[in-house]
Design an enzyme around this catalytic site. Structure first.
Site, PDB file in Angstrom:
ATOM      1  N   HIS A  37       0.794  -1.239   0.000  1.00 26.74           N
ATOM      2  CA  HIS A  37       0.000   0.000   0.000  1.00 26.74           C
ATOM      3  C   HIS A  37       0.825   1.287   0.000  1.00 26.74           C
ATOM      4  O   HIS A  37       0.280   2.376  -0.090  1.00 26.74           O
ATOM      5  CB  HIS A  37      -0.942   0.040   1.208  1.00 26.74           C
ATOM      6  CG  HIS A  37      -0.247   0.376   2.507  1.00 26.74           C
ATOM      7  ND1 HIS A  37       0.441  -0.547   3.227  1.00 26.74           N
ATOM      8  CD2 HIS A  37      -0.122   1.543   3.175  1.00 26.74           C
ATOM      9  CE1 HIS A  37       0.948   0.025   4.303  1.00 26.74           C
ATOM     10  NE2 HIS A  37       0.634   1.299   4.295  1.00 26.74           N
TER      11      HIS A  37
HETATM   12  C1  UD1 Z   1      -2.085   5.929   5.437  1.00 21.61           C
HETATM   13  C2  UD1 Z   1      -0.770   6.518   5.946  1.00 21.61           C
HETATM   14  C3  UD1 Z   1       0.308   5.452   5.872  1.00 21.61           C
HETATM   15  C4  UD1 Z   1      -0.111   4.193   6.598  1.00 21.61           C
HETATM   16  C5  UD1 Z   1      -1.460   3.717   6.092  1.00 21.61           C
HETATM   17  C6  UD1 Z   1      -1.947   2.552   6.893  1.00 21.61           C
HETATM   18  C7  UD1 Z   1      -0.363   8.903   5.560  1.00 21.61           C
HETATM   19  C8  UD1 Z   1       0.355   9.897   4.726  1.00 21.61           C
HETATM   20  N1  UD1 Z   1      -0.323   7.632   5.128  1.00 21.61           N
HETATM   21  O1  UD1 Z   1      -1.904   5.589   4.087  1.00 21.61           O
HETATM   22  O2  UD1 Z   1       1.497   5.934   6.467  1.00 21.61           O
HETATM   23  O3  UD1 Z   1       0.862   3.199   6.393  1.00 21.61           O
HETATM   24  O4  UD1 Z   1      -2.419   4.786   6.216  1.00 21.61           O
HETATM   25  O5  UD1 Z   1      -2.847   1.761   6.175  1.00 21.61           O
HETATM   26  O6  UD1 Z   1      -0.932   9.249   6.572  1.00 21.61           O
HETATM   27  N2  UD1 Z   1      -9.319   4.631   1.524  1.00 21.61           N
HETATM   28  C9  UD1 Z   1     -10.530   3.991   1.595  1.00 21.61           C
HETATM   29  N3  UD1 Z   1     -11.062   3.737   2.830  1.00 21.61           N
HETATM   30  C10 UD1 Z   1     -10.439   4.091   3.963  1.00 21.61           C
HETATM   31  C11 UD1 Z   1      -9.206   4.749   3.883  1.00 21.61           C
HETATM   32  C12 UD1 Z   1      -8.655   4.998   2.649  1.00 21.61           C
HETATM   33  O7  UD1 Z   1     -11.145   3.662   0.586  1.00 21.61           O
HETATM   34  O8  UD1 Z   1     -10.971   3.809   5.051  1.00 21.61           O
HETATM   35  C13 UD1 Z   1      -8.715   4.893   0.184  1.00 21.61           C
HETATM   36  C14 UD1 Z   1      -9.066   6.261  -0.375  1.00 21.61           C
HETATM   37  O9  UD1 Z   1      -9.205   6.140  -1.741  1.00 21.61           O
HETATM   38  C15 UD1 Z   1      -7.814   7.076  -0.058  1.00 21.61           C
HETATM   39  C16 UD1 Z   1      -6.705   6.051  -0.124  1.00 21.61           C
HETATM   40  O10 UD1 Z   1      -7.286   4.831   0.331  1.00 21.61           O
HETATM   41  O11 UD1 Z   1      -7.619   8.126  -0.956  1.00 21.61           O
HETATM   42  C17 UD1 Z   1      -5.510   6.401   0.735  1.00 21.61           C
HETATM   43  O12 UD1 Z   1      -5.881   6.654   2.092  1.00 21.61           O
HETATM   44  P1  UD1 Z   1      -4.964   7.596   3.011  1.00 21.61           P
HETATM   45  O13 UD1 Z   1      -5.458   7.545   4.410  1.00 21.61           O
HETATM   46  O14 UD1 Z   1      -4.766   8.919   2.387  1.00 21.61           O
HETATM   47  O15 UD1 Z   1      -3.559   6.913   2.925  1.00 21.61           O
HETATM   48  P2  UD1 Z   1      -3.138   5.394   3.132  1.00 21.61           P
HETATM   49  O16 UD1 Z   1      -2.579   4.900   1.846  1.00 21.61           O
HETATM   50  O17 UD1 Z   1      -4.239   4.629   3.763  1.00 21.61           O
HETATM   51  N1  UDP Z   2      -3.817  -5.613   9.060  1.00 16.95           N
HETATM   52  C1  UDP Z   2      -5.108  -6.102   9.266  1.00 16.95           C
HETATM   53  N2  UDP Z   2      -5.827  -6.545   8.187  1.00 16.95           N
HETATM   54  C2  UDP Z   2      -5.325  -6.537   6.922  1.00 16.95           C
HETATM   55  C3  UDP Z   2      -4.018  -6.040   6.715  1.00 16.95           C
HETATM   56  C4  UDP Z   2      -3.294  -5.577   7.798  1.00 16.95           C
HETATM   57  O1  UDP Z   2      -5.584  -6.134  10.403  1.00 16.95           O
HETATM   58  O2  UDP Z   2      -6.033  -6.954   5.991  1.00 16.95           O
HETATM   59  C5  UDP Z   2      -3.058  -5.084  10.207  1.00 16.95           C
HETATM   60  C6  UDP Z   2      -1.714  -5.725  10.458  1.00 16.95           C
HETATM   61  O3  UDP Z   2      -1.859  -6.823  11.323  1.00 16.95           O
HETATM   62  C7  UDP Z   2      -0.895  -4.606  11.072  1.00 16.95           C
HETATM   63  C8  UDP Z   2      -1.518  -3.349  10.511  1.00 16.95           C
HETATM   64  O4  UDP Z   2      -2.760  -3.733   9.934  1.00 16.95           O
HETATM   65  O5  UDP Z   2      -1.002  -4.583  12.476  1.00 16.95           O
HETATM   66  C9  UDP Z   2      -0.628  -2.725   9.490  1.00 16.95           C
HETATM   67  O6  UDP Z   2      -1.302  -1.698   8.862  1.00 16.95           O
HETATM   68  P1  UDP Z   2      -0.861  -1.110   7.468  1.00 16.95           P
HETATM   69  O7  UDP Z   2      -0.071  -2.120   6.727  1.00 16.95           O
HETATM   70  O8  UDP Z   2      -2.085  -0.589   6.837  1.00 16.95           O
HETATM   71  O9  UDP Z   2       0.001   0.160   7.882  1.00 16.95           O
HETATM   72  P2  UDP Z   2       1.543   0.405   8.284  1.00 16.95           P
HETATM   73  O10 UDP Z   2       1.886  -0.493   9.408  1.00 16.95           O
HETATM   74  O11 UDP Z   2       2.370   0.175   7.069  1.00 16.95           O
HETATM   75  O12 UDP Z   2       1.542   1.833   8.653  1.00 16.95           O
END
Ligand code: UD1
Ligand code: UDP
Length: 365
Positions: free
Chosen positions: A205
């Site tokens: 992601h």
């Molecule tokens: C964010 C964090 C990242 C973290 C990740 C965990 C920042 C800059 N990035 O990235 O560090 O590792 O969360 O997963 O804060 N979306 C949905 N539903 C949701 C949330 C997001 O559909 O509940 C989609 C939307 O299209 C959105 C995209 O995912 O534009 C990205 O979401 P966003 O929260 O901006 O960044 P992440 O990639 O989730």
């Molecule tokens: N995780 C989850 N369901 C999923 C994928 C990840 O519960 O389908 C959990 C995972 O166990 C971990 C956390 O989400 O604790 C990691 O989140 P993510 O990879 O979104 O973010 P990051 O750690 O890179 O910020």
């Protein structure tokens, strides 16, 4: 002492859950402010339910947007809440836009900030997370570093050693607390069409991987080549960002066409822990997943050029391959043969307890 916990995304909910559990047992005055940076049922509410967490006192409904838009909206709404609540300390965890916004607002209102998982550095300023971490660390009064490596990163940047506490990572608490529950209640076969354990698990992601069409295509090509050789099913709970990008770049159908890739919706924490535990190998670009793989003794391959979790590589649990095909194939070979007797560098599962104890001692004296 009054505490505001600010969170917004899946990993923050998971990694703050052990602190919330401990706070529930104290007589402190605390509440949760949820920015709703993540808002989909399976990126947000499922974790409150599974981890049995109290509802946030505030849901700010920020949702998705560009960095400026999302962070800006957070600043405005968080400020309103903090002006009303007047907490003594704000707790934030990790490196998301929610963390930076919470820390910025608190610092301007002269409220102490406790940063959980302080001191992580990828040394790659092109990552939004690196900017968020560095800025938040420099605004914080209590820096809860998971390891000595993280502490040294902070010292090198001139942060006062009196503010830094090496406490382990709350992901160990969360993993250990929930694994037992997961083992009792979850059977991966139920949602893997009968596949039991003979599979690789994939998550992807990071913006630097999935927002760049060429890079994303390169990763898919590398995965396809790996599948040709190893013929293992790959279970892929897909992050919504990645699904959107794959569709935008016309790569989704290509990925789906590979019979060995099982794309599923993101799953709850208990389900994911079991998917990790039963996997032969984990391929990821997630921070939390690199740590959990290390804790659960499952070999990990990280699809990034750098990591802010070098401890996992040092102990032999993880290897960095970026998006390179040859490196990936070589890494699978190496990691499948690796002895899994590495030591977990992230502590004993009592980080939450330590953090709350330190905060209460320091804030009330
Ligand atoms: C964010 C964090 C990242 C973290 C990740 C965990 C920042 C800059 N990035 O990235 O560090 O590792 O969360 O997963 O804060 N979306 C949905 N539903 C949701 C949330 C997001 O559909 O509940 C989609 C939307 O299209 C959105 C995209 O995912 O534009 C990205 O979401 P966003 O929260 O901006 O960044 P992440 O990639 O989730
Ligand atoms: N995780 C989850 N369901 C999923 C994928 C990840 O519960 O389908 C959990 C995972 O166990 C971990 C956390 O989400 O604790 C990691 O989140 P993510 O990879 O979104 O973010 P990051 O750690 O890179 O910020």
């Amino acid at each position: 002492m009054k505490i505001s916990i600010i969170l917004g995304t899946r990993p923050e909910i998971i990694k703050l859950s052990p602190i919330i559990r401990i706070l529930e047992k104290t007589s402190e005055d605390w509440h949760i402010i949820h920015t709703n940076q993540h808002y989909s049922e399976n990126m947000d509410k499922i974790f409150f339910k599974e981890l049995n967490l109290p509802n946030p006192k505030y849901n700010l409904n920020i949702g998705s947007g560009t960095h400026g838009e999302q962070t800006g909206k957070m600043l405005i709404k968080i400020e309103k809440v903090l002006l009303k609540e007047k907490p003594d300390v704000v707790i934030v965890q990790g490196d998301t836009n929610t963390v930076l916004a919470g820390a910025l607002v608190a610092s301007k209102l002269k409220i102490d900030i406790a940063h959980v998982e302080a001191g992580l550095r990828s040394f790659d300023r092109t990552m939004p997370e690196e900017i968020n971490r560095v800025l938040t660390d420099h605004l914080s009064s209590y820096l809860f570093a998971p390891t000595e490596i993280a502490k040294n990163n902070l010292l090198r940047e001139g942060i006062d050693k009196e503010k830094i506490f090496v406490v382990g990572n709350t992901i160990v608490d969360a993993t250990l607390q929930n694994l037992k529950i997961a083992e009792k209640n979850i059977d991966v076969k139920d949602f893997l069409n009968g596949i039991d354990n003979n599979y690789f698990l994939l998550t992807l992601h990071r913006a630097e991987n999935v927002d760049n069409k060429n890079r994303l295509k390169e990763i898919i090509d590398a995965l396809f080549e790996m599948i040709e050789i190893y013929k293992k099913p790959i279970i892929f709970p897909i992050h919504p960002r990645t699904k959107n990008r794959l569709k935008e770049f016309n790569l989704f159908e290509r990925l789906k066409s590979n019979k060995n890739i099982e794309i599923i919706e993101p799953v709850g924490y208990l389900e994911f822990l079991m998917l990790e535990k039963n996997a032969e190998l984990i391929l990821t670009d997630s921070g939390g997943v690199q740590e959990e793989a290390c804790i659960l003794k499952v070999p990990c391959i990280t699809l990034r050029d750098n990591t802010e979790r070098p401890e996992t590589v040092e102990v032999g649990a993880n290897i960095l391959v970026g998006s390179d095909k040859n490196k990936l194939i070589e890494a699978v070979e190496i990691m499948l043969k690796r002895d899994k007797n590495w030591i977990n560098p992230y502590g004993d599962g009592k980080s939450g307890e330590r953090i709350v104890k330190i905060l209460i001692e320091r804030m009330t004296n």
